[in-house]
Scaffold this motif. Sequence first.
Motif, PDB file in Angstrom:
ATOM      1  N   THR A   1      48.473  32.090  45.826  1.00  0.00           N
ATOM      2  CA  THR A   1      47.148  32.689  45.928  1.00  0.00           C
ATOM      3  C   THR A   1      46.139  31.932  45.075  1.00  0.00           C
ATOM      4  O   THR A   1      46.502  31.261  44.110  1.00  0.00           O
ATOM      5  CB  THR A   1      47.159  34.161  45.475  1.00  0.00           C
ATOM      6  OG1 THR A   1      47.553  34.233  44.107  1.00  0.00           O
ATOM      7  CG2 THR A   1      48.081  35.003  46.347  1.00  0.00           C
ATOM      8  N   LYS A   2      44.869  32.076  45.456  1.00  0.00           N
ATOM      9  CA  LYS A   2      43.760  31.484  44.707  1.00  0.00           C
ATOM     10  C   LYS A   2      42.569  32.438  44.849  1.00  0.00           C
ATOM     11  O   LYS A   2      42.174  32.754  45.967  1.00  0.00           O
ATOM     12  CB  LYS A   2      43.415  30.114  45.280  1.00  0.00           C
ATOM     13  CG  LYS A   2      42.362  29.376  44.517  1.00  0.00           C
ATOM     14  CD  LYS A   2      42.186  27.977  45.084  1.00  0.00           C
ATOM     15  CE  LYS A   2      41.396  27.135  44.122  1.00  0.00           C
ATOM     16  NZ  LYS A   2      41.668  25.729  44.239  1.00  0.00           N
ATOM     17  N   PRO A   3      42.009  32.925  43.714  1.00  0.00           N
ATOM     18  CA  PRO A   3      40.857  33.848  43.799  1.00  0.00           C
ATOM     19  C   PRO A   3      39.648  33.180  44.452  1.00  0.00           C
ATOM     20  O   PRO A   3      39.383  32.000  44.220  1.00  0.00           O
ATOM     21  CB  PRO A   3      40.553  34.204  42.344  1.00  0.00           C
ATOM     22  CG  PRO A   3      41.672  33.662  41.538  1.00  0.00           C
ATOM     23  CD  PRO A   3      42.394  32.646  42.347  1.00  0.00           C
TER      24      PRO A   3
ATOM     25  N   GLU B   1      36.758  37.535  39.211  1.00  0.00           N
ATOM     26  CA  GLU B   1      37.791  38.563  39.113  1.00  0.00           C
ATOM     27  C   GLU B   1      37.313  39.852  38.442  1.00  0.00           C
ATOM     28  O   GLU B   1      38.067  40.808  38.325  1.00  0.00           O
ATOM     29  CB  GLU B   1      39.025  37.990  38.404  1.00  0.00           C
ATOM     30  CG  GLU B   1      39.665  36.887  39.240  1.00  0.00           C
ATOM     31  CD  GLU B   1      40.975  36.398  38.662  1.00  0.00           C
ATOM     32  OE1 GLU B   1      41.780  37.222  38.209  1.00  0.00           O
ATOM     33  OE2 GLU B   1      41.181  35.181  38.686  1.00  0.00           O
TER      34      GLU B   1
ATOM     35  N   TYR C   1      40.935  36.920  47.735  1.00  0.00           N
ATOM     36  CA  TYR C   1      41.664  35.710  47.377  1.00  0.00           C
ATOM     37  C   TYR C   1      42.204  35.042  48.629  1.00  0.00           C
ATOM     38  O   TYR C   1      42.346  35.661  49.680  1.00  0.00           O
ATOM     39  CB  TYR C   1      42.767  35.991  46.358  1.00  0.00           C
ATOM     40  CG  TYR C   1      43.838  36.943  46.806  1.00  0.00           C
ATOM     41  CD1 TYR C   1      45.017  36.485  47.381  1.00  0.00           C
ATOM     42  CD2 TYR C   1      43.686  38.319  46.637  1.00  0.00           C
ATOM     43  CE1 TYR C   1      46.010  37.358  47.784  1.00  0.00           C
ATOM     44  CE2 TYR C   1      44.683  39.198  47.036  1.00  0.00           C
ATOM     45  CZ  TYR C   1      45.838  38.710  47.609  1.00  0.00           C
ATOM     46  OH  TYR C   1      46.816  39.578  48.011  1.00  0.00           O
TER      47      TYR C   1
ATOM     48  N   CYS D   1      42.594  42.160  46.666  1.00  0.00           N
ATOM     49  CA  CYS D   1      43.562  42.576  45.650  1.00  0.00           C
ATOM     50  C   CYS D   1      43.911  44.057  45.744  1.00  0.00           C
ATOM     51  O   CYS D   1      45.050  44.442  45.581  1.00  0.00           O
ATOM     52  CB  CYS D   1      43.035  42.267  44.248  1.00  0.00           C
ATOM     53  SG  CYS D   1      43.157  40.522  43.854  1.00  0.00           S
TER      54      CYS D   1
END
Length: 152
Positions: A90-92, A96, A103, A120
């Motif tokens: 995963t990568k935001p 956040e 993501y 999320c």
Amino acid sequence: MIKPEDLRTGDLVRVSRDCAFPKGTMCVVSDINPLKVFNDKKGVVSLSAINDDDDGPWGAWCCNVEGIPVTPEILNKNDFKEEAVGEYYTKPLDNEEYSLVRYLAVERKSGNWAVFIKYCSLYDYALLRKIKYIHELQHILWALGLNAELKV
């Protein structure tokens, strides 16, 4: 072989046979000319070796260029967080601190990879595309307005 219309400037590719570069050299695309045609060769790309030890860019027929497969090592090098060993990264996409953080998820699916946008705190997701190669992931990142310059 990658068709010239499937490439864009900045894509990472690999040379599939000896030409201006030795077979297996990883390169970045600096120009695409789909109109140059010679018999069965469709299109020319200008390439520079990633390791910068050439005087490029050099031209290569598109039939001599192939994709670089997506691997867990490449995803790790490019700030994708490993959620399940070798299978799910995963990568935001957002800050956040937001309550509804999105993501990008890259998941191994029967030998290939699938790229999703997920939240999320929700179970909702959207499949963006199934991919095999790094340049395909670069196109997704570019379309989302993210940095598409990846390390290999």
